[in-house]
Design an enzyme around this catalytic site. Structure first.
Site, short mmCIF file in Angstrom:
data_model
loop_
_atom_site.label_atom_id
_atom_site.label_comp_id
_atom_site.label_asym_id
_atom_site.label_seq_id
_atom_site.Cartn_x
_atom_site.Cartn_y
_atom_site.Cartn_z
N ASP A 13 0.95 -1.23 -0.10
CA ASP A 13 -0.13 0.12 0.13
C ASP A 13 0.83 1.20 0.16
OD1 ASP A 13 -2.27 -1.63 0.30
OD2 ASP A 13 -1.89 -1.99 2.47
N HIS A 41 -3.98 -1.57 -6.77
CA HIS A 41 -3.40 -0.26 -6.91
C HIS A 41 -4.56 0.88 -7.50
CE1 HIS A 41 -1.97 -2.59 -10.18
NE2 HIS A 41 -2.62 -1.86 -11.09
#
Length: 447
Positions: A13, A41
């Site tokens: 992340d 993403h």
């Protein structure tokens, strides 16, 4: 020509999607090398948000060839949804290629993943429940279904009749779940095969051809270094190898063909799911970072745990991946803070430790040793050059570069493409050593 690997330097992340998207402008080929739909993403282009789990970020560039390598595990249902979503927005997917030797996530993988996690009780590891671990387990046990099997209806039927019979025993006897209908699964996946067939090739050969033609290739990892199966905080890890070395195994790239490795880190640290996290912040500060950083998982929507930047795991990521430079993301999230802390070392049972412990139990006993630096309390999201940044923000970035002993090439100040400072083009710029000849650490200010 450059072969560049983009990796996460924390627990995933970190903003790899945006960085890969930016670098894709200079790339001819973008390759995803590991993981599955357990990672996602987010890319923001001209106010439009794209959330992808399997398709590489480069798909948004019409002339960029995108590949899903053999080290990934593919959920056809999710992949087809992503294809349909992109095509509905008039984004071409004709340049997407899928490795014929990648493994396929099946319905029984998802069921077993969720049931196994529930059965763990207090020992749960924080799986996304998307069937990734069981898919990789079948790959290791040599009982998995590969994409090339999916393309052959007779072979698929032969394998699934045997496999589902065995998986149904596990589902019924161990987890008290109803059995799967074998014929229903076979027909469902034959349908998926027809939709994906035009994209399926030997991607390792395509990558080799691209290298021979001296094209720029970007290798995109999922998750992060600390989630690596071999190098992460085991057992609180993923089931594949997000580290730079995974790009070789997951695509067929020879290790001598790697030109540089770019690590991506947030200006602070986050983690989702279970496992030790020495710099985790509880209370108002943790909530502030979570709110300002919109720290909720792309895949699961789970709230991420937030903490200060940890230079110990950062240095570890530099070492494990052989990083040449860094991209620091979400610097703007820290804009409101009067003071910022950075973990420079740990204390374990009264002793100082400057290195990442390989034992998760030992790591859980680590107490951070902090260095406090001044914040800047000035908005940075509109900054477009280093000169635009407040001095305290520049000092903070320089401090991180010195601690990590690696230069910073990119600074991200928001989700959009234009909210970025490119200090040095990591693909076309000169490759710098980690240390200057006089022995001092390189920093972004040396650009």
């Amino acid at each position: 020509m450059a072969n560049v690997i983009v990796i996460g330097a924390q627990w995933g992340d970190e903003g790899k999607g945006k960085i890969t998207d930016l670098l894709s402008r200079s790339a001819d080929v973008v390759v995803r090398y590991q993981g599955g739909v357990n990672a996602g993403h987010t890319i923001v282009v001209k106010g439009q948000t794209f959330k992808l789990h399997l398709i590489p970020s480069g798909i948004l560039y019409p002339d960029t060839e995108c590949m899903i390598g053999c080290g990934t595990v593919i959920d056809p249902q999710v992949l087809i949804k992503e294809l349909d979503q992109l095509e509905s927005l008039n984004i071409s997917t004709k340049n997407l290629l899928i490795s014929e030797t990648a493994h396929v996530t099946m319905p029984y993988h998802r069921l077993i993943d969720k049931a196994s996690e529930e059965r763990r009780g207090s020992h749960k590891i924080g799986t996304t429940g998307r069937g990734i671990g069981p898919t990789y387990a079948d790959k290791s046990e040599r009982t998995g279904i590969r994409v090339l099997d999916l393309m052959d209806p007779a072979a698929l039927r032969d394998q699934l009749e045997w496999t589902i019979n065995n998986k149904n025993v596990i589902l019924e006897k161990l987890y008290n779940l109803p059995p799967l209908d074998t014929e229903e699964v076979i027909q469902e996946y034959i349908g998926y095969a027809e939709r994906l067939r035009p994209h399926v090739v030997d991607t390792s050969l395509k990558i080799y051809d691209a290298i021979q033609r001296r094209r720029n290739i970007l290798f995109e990892g999922a998750q992060g270094t600390l989630l690596d199966l071999d190098h992460g905080t085991y057992p609180y890890v993923t089931s594949s190898n997000p580290v730079a070395g995974g790009a070789c195994v997951g695509t067929g790239l020879g290790p001598t063909m790697i030109d540089r490795v770019i690590g991506v880190s947030k200006a602070y640290t986050t983690r989702v799911g279970e496992g030790p996290f020495p710099t985790e912040l509880h209370g108002e500060l943790g909530e502030l970072l979570c709110d300002r950083g919109a720290e909720f998982g792309t895949t699961t929507g789970r709230k991420r745990r937030c903490g200060w930047f940890d230079a110990v795991i950062g240095r570890y990521a530099v070492r494990i991946n052989g990083m040449d430079c860094m991209a620091i993301t979400k610097l703007d999230v820290l804009d409101e803070l009067e003071e910022i802390q950075v973990c420079i070392a740990y204390e374990i049972d009264g002793d100082r430790c400057d290195h990442f412990p390989t034992s998760a139990r030992q790591f859980a006993r680590c107490r951070p040793i902090y260095k406090t630096v001044p914040g800047w309390q000035v908005p940075t999201s509109e900054c477009r050059t280093l000169e635009d940044l407040p001095q305290q923000a520049l000092d903070y970035l320089k401090f991180l570069a010195e601690l990590m002993e690696v230069p910073i090439a990119i600074v991200s100040l928001g989700a959009s493409r234009d909210q970025t400072i490119i200090v040095e083009d990591p693909i076309h710029g000169p490759k710098r050593a980690l240390l200057h000849p006089d022995g001092t650490p390189a920093s972004l200010l040396s650009a």
